[in-house]
Design a protein around this motif. Sequence first.
Motif, short mmCIF file in Angstrom:
data_model
loop_
_atom_site.label_atom_id
_atom_site.label_comp_id
_atom_site.label_asym_id
_atom_site.label_seq_id
_atom_site.Cartn_x
_atom_site.Cartn_y
_atom_site.Cartn_z
N ALA A 50 0.83 -1.20 0.00
CA ALA A 50 0.00 0.00 0.00
C ALA A 50 0.87 1.26 0.00
CB ALA A 50 -0.95 -0.01 1.20
N ASN A 51 2.00 1.23 0.70
CA ASN A 51 2.91 2.37 0.68
C ASN A 51 3.51 2.57 -0.71
OD1 ASN A 51 2.70 3.38 3.31
ND2 ASN A 51 4.14 1.86 4.11
N GLN A 54 0.91 4.24 -2.72
CA GLN A 54 0.80 5.65 -2.32
C GLN A 54 1.93 6.47 -2.94
OE1 GLN A 54 -1.89 6.36 -0.82
NE2 GLN A 54 -1.65 8.31 0.19
N LEU A 93 1.07 7.00 -6.60
CA LEU A 93 -0.01 7.99 -6.74
C LEU A 93 0.50 9.40 -6.46
CD1 LEU A 93 -2.90 5.97 -5.06
CD2 LEU A 93 -2.71 6.57 -7.49
N ASN A 94 1.39 9.55 -5.49
CA ASN A 94 1.99 10.87 -5.22
C ASN A 94 2.83 11.34 -6.40
OD1 ASN A 94 1.00 11.64 -2.66
ND2 ASN A 94 2.41 10.24 -1.64
N LEU A 134 -5.69 8.39 -3.89
CA LEU A 134 -4.78 8.70 -2.77
C LEU A 134 -5.51 8.59 -1.44
CD1 LEU A 134 -2.70 11.69 -4.16
CD2 LEU A 134 -1.75 9.64 -3.09
N ASN A 182 -6.43 4.92 -0.66
CA ASN A 182 -5.26 4.14 -0.28
C ASN A 182 -4.74 4.55 1.10
OD1 ASN A 182 -3.39 2.03 -1.31
ND2 ASN A 182 -1.89 3.63 -0.93
N ALA A 183 -4.82 5.83 1.43
CA ALA A 183 -4.42 6.27 2.77
C ALA A 183 -5.31 5.64 3.83
CB ALA A 183 -4.46 7.80 2.86
N ILE A 201 -4.17 2.09 4.30
CA ILE A 201 -2.96 2.04 5.13
C ILE A 201 -3.33 2.20 6.60
CG2 ILE A 201 -0.80 3.24 5.70
CD1 ILE A 201 -0.56 3.84 2.64
#
Length: 96
Positions: free
Chosen positions: A25-26, A29, A32-33, A67, A70-71, A74
């Motif tokens: 997941a990180n 992320q 996506l960032n 984003l 997904n956050a 997490i």
Amino acid sequence: MTGQSRKFDAILTDRIAIIQAIAEANTVQLRLNQKASGLMVLDMKDARDGVSDSDHEGAQSRNDAALAENADKITRLEARLSALDEELEAAMKEQG
């Protein structure tokens, strides 16, 4: 078996799986960032070039939603990891 804690190896196996899911997941992320940053650069270029109609707004909205989703994922995974850590600690106290 009621009232007994799970064995250490079962807890640790679950913990490893959660840690792997958090790492995945990180990674998502981070991607996506990076995509969000690229879209911002394209928006700046469009502004510089005087482009008023751009496809980037829709892409940015979808990316922002991904984003946020997904956050949340997490956060849920980290909560599960914390619960496993508490379970592991309780099992250690019970045995020791």
